[in-house]
Design an enzyme around this catalytic site. Structure first.
Site, PDB file in Angstrom:
ATOM      1  N   HIS A 194       4.717  -4.593  10.865  1.00  0.00           N
ATOM      2  CA  HIS A 194       5.071  -3.859  12.097  1.00  0.00           C
ATOM      3  C   HIS A 194       5.204  -4.819  13.273  1.00  0.00           C
ATOM      4  O   HIS A 194       4.510  -5.841  13.327  1.00  0.00           O
ATOM      5  CB  HIS A 194       4.002  -2.819  12.465  1.00  0.00           C
ATOM      6  N   ASP A 213      -0.182  -3.753   6.317  1.00  0.00           N
ATOM      7  CA  ASP A 213      -0.824  -3.242   7.534  1.00  0.00           C
ATOM      8  C   ASP A 213      -2.282  -3.693   7.629  1.00  0.00           C
ATOM      9  O   ASP A 213      -3.120  -2.979   8.186  1.00  0.00           O
ATOM     10  CB  ASP A 213      -0.773  -1.708   7.564  1.00  0.00           C
ATOM     11  N   ASP A 225       5.854   4.804   5.122  1.00  0.00           N
ATOM     12  CA  ASP A 225       6.703   3.857   5.866  1.00  0.00           C
ATOM     13  C   ASP A 225       6.793   2.496   5.157  1.00  0.00           C
ATOM     14  O   ASP A 225       7.494   1.601   5.621  1.00  0.00           O
ATOM     15  CB  ASP A 225       6.242   3.707   7.323  1.00  0.00           C
ATOM     16  N   HIS A 226       6.119   2.381   4.008  1.00  0.00           N
ATOM     17  CA  HIS A 226       6.188   1.142   3.214  1.00  0.00           C
ATOM     18  C   HIS A 226       6.820   1.353   1.837  1.00  0.00           C
ATOM     19  O   HIS A 226       7.343   0.415   1.249  1.00  0.00           O
ATOM     20  CB  HIS A 226       4.783   0.525   3.056  1.00  0.00           C
ATOM     21  N   HIS A 247       0.845  -1.202   0.000  1.00  0.00           N
ATOM     22  CA  HIS A 247       0.000   0.000   0.000  1.00  0.00           C
ATOM     23  C   HIS A 247       0.874   1.244   0.000  1.00  0.00           C
ATOM     24  O   HIS A 247       2.087   1.158   0.119  1.00  0.00           O
ATOM     25  CB  HIS A 247      -1.003  -0.016   1.159  1.00  0.00           C
ATOM     26  N   HIS A 251      -7.428  -0.708   5.538  1.00  0.00           N
ATOM     27  CA  HIS A 251      -6.392   0.207   6.055  1.00  0.00           C
ATOM     28  C   HIS A 251      -6.197   1.336   5.039  1.00  0.00           C
ATOM     29  O   HIS A 251      -6.210   2.513   5.375  1.00  0.00           O
ATOM     30  CB  HIS A 251      -5.105  -0.587   6.277  1.00  0.00           C
TER      31      HIS A 251
END
Ligand code: ZN
Ligand code: FE
Length: 267
Positions: free
Chosen positions: A178, A140, A59-60, A55, A117
């Site tokens: 995570h 996530d 942070d990805h 996605h 998400h």
């Protein structure tokens, strides 16, 4: 066929960037930053061949540009990602039902649509590694003992996405993005204080974190047993929600919705 190694490379505060390698070549899942990926590849002498993205969150995907920039021109990188999200630099845009065939390290995936998400979130299901073990990279969406926040989707969408993941074979190794396990277990215990498997997992997860080890991967069978978000239909969970929130819980969707909202403010 060579066996594959699945390594969670820590990034930022609590992200894992999964690297999968046959001992020579490797692909990276959700590289939010490039430096830890490059450092780990160098340490093991692995060569990066592909990037898989679940996605659009920074942070990805934040490390993709730098990984492309530092990749030798002789070895172009394939970058797979969701068709319906705004992500730069994708070479392959994927939708649910698509197949991904990575040549080296040899790996084949089926793409699952798992909105909730984010609205275009996808997951990558590998039916069998060279040892026969199934794997899923779910970003996530599903976490160990938890699930992602609903930034762009509805509870109904997220519940359907979690159902699709929960329907995978029980032995499927779940590679979440995570390390949220301990705080998720705290909430899970509030939801279902009588779950013996959950208490056992709490001790185990605590011991692993004390040794600075990841709590991942988890498995689908384990998540079905301990993850409250996969247990919205369990009477004990619904009983807790009714008592704690002074609500009636007529169905599973309401149960899931109340649980997700409670988790958002749970400390
Ligand atoms: Zn995210
Ligand atoms: Fe994230």
């Amino acid at each position: 066929m060579k066996s594959l190694e699945y390594v969670p490379v820590p990034a930022f505060e609590d992200n894992y960037i999964w690297l999968v390698s046959d001992g020579c070549d490797a692909f990276a899942v959700d590289p939010g930053e490039a430096a830890p990926v490059r450092a780990y590849l160098a340490k093991r002498g692995w060569r990066l061949t592909a990037i898989l993205l679940t996605h659009h969150h920074q942070d990805h995907v934040g490390g993709v540009a730098e990984l492309l920039r530092t990749q030798p021109a002789s070895h172009p990188l394939a970058v797979y990602g969701p068709a319906d999200e705004a992500i730069d630099r994708l070479t392959q845009r994927l939708r649910g039902g698509d197949r991904v065939q990575i040549a080296s390290p040899a790996a084949e995936f089926t793409v699952l649509d798992v909105p909730g998400h984010t609205s275009g979130h996808i997951a990558y299901f590998q039916a069998a590694d060279p040892r026969g073990t199934p794997h899923v990279f779910c970003g996530d969406t599903l976490f160990a003992c938890g699930c992602g926040r609903l930034f762009e989707g509805t509870p109904r969408q997220m519940l359907a996405s979690l159902d699709a993941l929960a329907a995978l074979p029980g032995a499927t190794e779940v590679h979440c993005a995570h390390e949220y396990t301990l705080s998720n277990i705290k909430f899970a215990l509030a939801c279902e204080p009588g779950n013996a498997d959950l208490h056992a997992w709490h001790e185990e997860a605590h011991a692993r974190r004390a040794r600075n080890e990841p709590t991942l991967p988890t498995t689908i069978a384990h998540e079905r047993a301990v993850n409250p978000f996969l247990r919205a239909d369990v009477a004990a969970v619904q009983h807790t929600l009714a008592e704690q929130l002074h609500e009636t819980v007529p169905d599973r969707l309401t149960s899931f919705t109340l649980m997700r909202e409670w988790k958002n403010r749970f400390r």
